[in-house]
Design a protein around this motif. Structure first.
Motif, short mmCIF file in Angstrom:
data_model
loop_
_atom_site.label_atom_id
_atom_site.label_comp_id
_atom_site.label_asym_id
_atom_site.label_seq_id
_atom_site.Cartn_x
_atom_site.Cartn_y
_atom_site.Cartn_z
N ASP A 54 0.85 -1.19 0.00
CA ASP A 54 0.00 0.00 0.00
C ASP A 54 0.89 1.24 0.00
OD1 ASP A 54 0.78 0.55 2.68
OD2 ASP A 54 -0.92 -0.59 3.46
N ILE A 55 0.29 2.40 -0.07
CA ILE A 55 1.06 3.64 -0.20
C ILE A 55 1.99 3.86 0.98
CG2 ILE A 55 -0.72 5.15 0.77
CD1 ILE A 55 1.60 5.97 -2.19
N ASP A 56 1.55 3.52 2.20
CA ASP A 56 2.41 3.69 3.37
C ASP A 56 3.65 2.79 3.28
OD1 ASP A 56 0.74 5.59 4.51
OD2 ASP A 56 -0.44 4.08 5.59
N GLU A 57 3.46 1.57 2.81
CA GLU A 57 4.59 0.66 2.66
C GLU A 57 5.56 1.16 1.59
OE1 GLU A 57 2.83 -3.71 3.69
OE2 GLU A 57 2.02 -2.72 1.91
N ILE A 58 5.03 1.73 0.53
CA ILE A 58 5.89 2.29 -0.53
C ILE A 58 6.70 3.45 0.01
CG2 ILE A 58 5.88 3.52 -2.74
CD1 ILE A 58 3.42 1.77 -3.48
N LEU A 59 6.04 4.32 0.78
CA LEU A 59 6.76 5.45 1.35
C LEU A 59 7.82 4.99 2.35
CD1 LEU A 59 3.80 7.96 1.78
CD2 LEU A 59 5.62 8.01 0.04
N GLU A 60 7.50 3.97 3.16
CA GLU A 60 8.47 3.41 4.11
C GLU A 60 9.70 2.86 3.37
OE1 GLU A 60 6.75 0.40 6.54
OE2 GLU A 60 5.26 1.76 7.38
N ALA A 61 9.47 2.36 2.17
CA ALA A 61 10.56 1.78 1.38
C ALA A 61 11.31 2.84 0.58
CB ALA A 61 10.00 0.70 0.44
N GLY A 62 11.01 4.11 0.81
CA GLY A 62 11.73 5.19 0.16
C GLY A 62 10.95 5.90 -0.92
N GLY A 63 9.78 5.40 -1.29
CA GLY A 63 8.93 6.08 -2.27
C GLY A 63 9.34 5.89 -3.71
N SER A 64 10.38 5.12 -3.97
CA SER A 64 10.83 4.92 -5.36
C SER A 64 10.18 3.67 -5.95
CB SER A 64 12.35 4.75 -5.39
OG SER A 64 12.72 3.52 -4.79
N LEU A 65 10.25 3.58 -7.26
CA LEU A 65 9.76 2.37 -7.93
C LEU A 65 10.55 1.14 -7.51
CD1 LEU A 65 9.06 3.66 -11.55
CD2 LEU A 65 7.39 3.04 -9.80
#
Length: 149
Positions: A54-65
Motif C-alpha cells: 500500500d502507499i504507506d509501505e511504498i513510502l516506508e521503502a523510500g517512495g521509489s519504484l
C-alpha cells in the motif's frame, strides 16, 4: 466453451497459484476441492493485490519504484506458503452448458469478467471466455478466414 482449463486444488498455496497463473498464462484459476468438485475461482488480480504494497509501505521503502518493487517481492515471499482459501471466490457467476452464448456475452461484458466457469452438477466442464464469444460470432458471420500460412 474451452475444456482445457487452468485448475488448482483448493488446498494450494499462494506460490502454487502464482506459478499456475504464470505457467498457464491464464487470468483466472478454477479451484477444485478434494472430491474434484468445482469450489470457486481465483483471479490473478486477487493474487497480485494480496502482495502489492500500500502507499504507506511504498513510502516506508523510500517512495521509489525500486523500493516499491522490493516491498512487493518481500510481501509475495511472505505470502508464498499461505493458503489460497481466503482469496477464492466461492460463489462466482457460472454458466450451465445449455446457456445461450448471448447470455455469456452479456455477463462477461457487463460485469467486466474475462472468463466464466461452465458447471453442471457441481463439476467444472470448462470455461467460456471473451475470445470464445468472438469465435462464436466470427463463425456465425461466415466471412473469409485469414490465411496465415
Amino acid at each position: 466453451m474451452t475444456n482445457r482449463v487452468a485448475r488448482i486444488r483448493a488446498e494450494s498455496s499462494m506460490f502454487q497459484a502464482a506459478e499456475a497463473v504464470s505457467l498457464a498464462g491464464s487470468s483466472d484459476l478454477m479451484v477444485i476441492d478434494e472430491s474434484g468438485a468445482f469450489a470457486g475461482v481465483l483471479s490473478e488480480g486477487d493474487i497480485l493485490r494480496a502482495a502489492l504494497p500500500d502507499i504507506d509501505e511504498i513510502l516506508e521503502a523510500g517512495g521509489s519504484l525500486e523500493g516499491a518493487f522490493a516491498r512487493f517481492v518481500k510481501k509475495a515471499r511472505d505470502l508464498a506458503e499461505l493458503p489460497i482459501a481466503p482469496l477464492v471466490i466461492r460463489d462466482p457467476i457460472v454458466l450451465d452448458p445449455d446457456d445461450h452464448v448471448a447470455q455469456a456475452a452479456v455477463v462477461l461484458v457487463e460485469r467486466g469478467i474475462r472468463v466464466l466457469p461452465v458447471v453442471r452438477d457441481g463439476r467444472l466442464l470448462g470455461v467460456v471466455s471473451r475470445a470464445d464469444i468472438c469465435n462464436a460470432v466470427v463463425g456465425e458471420l461466415g466471412g473469409p478466414s485469414l490465411d496465415v500460412g
